[in-house]
Design a protein around this motif. Sequence first.
Motif, short mmCIF file in Angstrom:
data_model
loop_
_atom_site.label_atom_id
_atom_site.label_comp_id
_atom_site.label_asym_id
_atom_site.label_seq_id
_atom_site.Cartn_x
_atom_site.Cartn_y
_atom_site.Cartn_z
N TYR A 263 -3.90 6.04 1.66
CA TYR A 263 -3.16 4.99 0.95
C TYR A 263 -4.08 4.23 -0.01
CZ TYR A 263 0.66 5.43 4.38
OH TYR A 263 1.69 5.88 5.16
N HIS A 264 -3.50 3.74 -1.08
CA HIS A 264 -4.21 2.78 -1.92
C HIS A 264 -3.28 1.61 -2.23
CE1 HIS A 264 -2.88 5.42 -5.62
NE2 HIS A 264 -1.86 4.81 -5.04
N GLN A 265 -3.90 0.53 -2.69
CA GLN A 265 -3.13 -0.69 -2.98
C GLN A 265 -2.27 -0.46 -4.22
OE1 GLN A 265 -5.56 -4.20 -3.57
NE2 GLN A 265 -4.02 -5.47 -2.57
N ASN B 97 0.85 -1.19 0.00
CA ASN B 97 0.00 0.00 0.00
C ASN B 97 0.88 1.24 0.00
OD1 ASN B 97 -3.00 -0.98 0.61
ND2 ASN B 97 -1.59 -2.22 1.86
N THR B 98 0.51 2.23 -0.80
CA THR B 98 1.31 3.43 -0.97
C THR B 98 0.48 4.68 -0.71
OG1 THR B 98 2.69 2.35 -2.63
CG2 THR B 98 2.72 4.76 -2.60
N ALA B 99 1.07 5.64 -0.01
CA ALA B 99 0.39 6.92 0.24
C ALA B 99 0.26 7.70 -1.07
CB ALA B 99 1.16 7.73 1.27
N PHE B 100 -0.93 8.23 -1.32
CA PHE B 100 -1.14 9.00 -2.56
C PHE B 100 -1.64 10.42 -2.30
CE2 PHE B 100 -5.29 7.18 -1.69
CZ PHE B 100 -6.19 8.16 -2.07
N LEU B 101 -2.03 10.72 -1.07
CA LEU B 101 -2.59 12.04 -0.78
C LEU B 101 -2.44 12.34 0.70
CD1 LEU B 101 -4.26 14.42 -2.00
CD2 LEU B 101 -6.32 13.19 -1.30
N VAL B 102 -2.18 13.60 1.03
CA VAL B 102 -2.12 14.02 2.42
C VAL B 102 -2.95 15.28 2.59
CG1 VAL B 102 0.05 15.30 2.04
CG2 VAL B 102 -0.62 14.65 4.36
N SER C 55 -16.50 11.34 -3.63
CA SER C 55 -16.18 9.95 -3.32
C SER C 55 -15.87 9.86 -1.82
CB SER C 55 -14.99 9.46 -4.14
OG SER C 55 -13.85 10.28 -3.92
N ARG C 56 -16.05 8.66 -1.24
CA ARG C 56 -15.91 8.51 0.21
C ARG C 56 -15.11 7.27 0.58
NH1 ARG C 56 -21.56 9.91 3.44
NH2 ARG C 56 -22.06 11.86 2.39
N VAL C 57 -14.54 7.33 1.78
CA VAL C 57 -13.98 6.14 2.41
C VAL C 57 -14.44 6.14 3.86
CG1 VAL C 57 -11.80 7.36 2.92
CG2 VAL C 57 -11.88 4.86 3.02
N TRP C 58 -14.86 4.96 4.32
CA TRP C 58 -15.18 4.74 5.73
C TRP C 58 -14.08 3.85 6.30
CZ3 TRP C 58 -18.80 4.85 1.88
CH2 TRP C 58 -19.89 5.73 2.04
N ALA C 59 -13.61 4.16 7.50
CA ALA C 59 -12.50 3.39 8.04
C ALA C 59 -12.64 3.19 9.54
CB ALA C 59 -11.17 4.09 7.73
N LYS C 60 -11.99 2.13 10.01
CA LYS C 60 -12.02 1.76 11.43
C LYS C 60 -10.59 1.65 11.96
CE LYS C 60 -13.69 -1.89 14.55
NZ LYS C 60 -14.42 -3.20 14.63
N ALA C 61 -10.37 2.18 13.15
CA ALA C 61 -9.03 2.16 13.74
C ALA C 61 -8.58 0.73 14.03
CB ALA C 61 -9.00 2.99 15.01
N THR D 280 -9.28 4.00 -1.55
CA THR D 280 -8.46 4.13 -0.35
C THR D 280 -8.50 2.85 0.48
OG1 THR D 280 -8.90 6.50 -0.27
CG2 THR D 280 -8.09 5.47 1.76
N THR D 281 -7.32 2.39 0.89
CA THR D 281 -7.23 1.17 1.70
C THR D 281 -6.94 1.46 3.17
OG1 THR D 281 -4.91 0.99 1.02
CG2 THR D 281 -6.53 -0.34 -0.20
N PHE D 282 -6.12 2.48 3.42
CA PHE D 282 -5.77 2.86 4.79
C PHE D 282 -5.73 4.38 4.92
CE2 PHE D 282 -3.85 -1.35 4.44
CZ PHE D 282 -4.18 -1.93 5.67
#
Length: 220
Positions: free
Chosen positions: A216-218, A54-59, A134-140, A181-183
């Motif tokens: 991050y994305h894959q 997984n690679t960071a693509f945006l901050v 577009s959206r991403v939902w994430a859990k810690a 987005t993965t992470f």
Amino acid sequence: MSNKLIQLASNIAWGRLFVASLVFASAFGTISVASAQTVTPPTTPTEITPSEGNTAFLVGHALGSQGYTCLPTSGGGTSWTINPARPEATLFTSVFGQPLEIITHFTSINEGPKEGIVPPVSGNATWQSSFDSSRVWAKATGTVVAGTDESCPNTGSIPCLLLESIGNKKGPVGGRLLANTTFVQRLNTNGGAAPTSNCSVGQTQLVPYTADYYFYHQDQ
């Protein structure tokens, strides 16, 4: 009003609209390019480092607040709690030296859960693109106490986190900025910790904070 004045007013209005369109197009183009470039996050502890592949693509640099509610404790007292989490933040990047909003951060019902995920009725942490919705939902899945690492240096602030995507959704016209987005990493937190004051059941309080969020994305 004479025809000449009407025409002049019309030309001025169209001119302003054209300039605004150019500025927006330039800013959007900058974000599109930025999202395709390699972003280099700081070195982080294993607990909050995304898995290989997984690679960071945006901050985005966040400015917002964490919401707390006063609830009763088992011992008969009260305390401030962040469960469920109630973040309200806006994420910015710099364009021509000026802050530009790119993402909003809040809690919402997971509308695109991954297989096997049952969305809680209280909602999940959500990030929504300000450009294509577009959206991403994430859990810690990992946490580091603030003040214990260079990537999370500010003692007394909310912890730094690794959050894993549990749902993604394209924008209404197919936008995909956050749809893959993965992470999400929350780093460099400052502020946002629970109040230390006494409270009454049902009382709420918003505590300001800032942080850096890395998306991050894959790897392809």
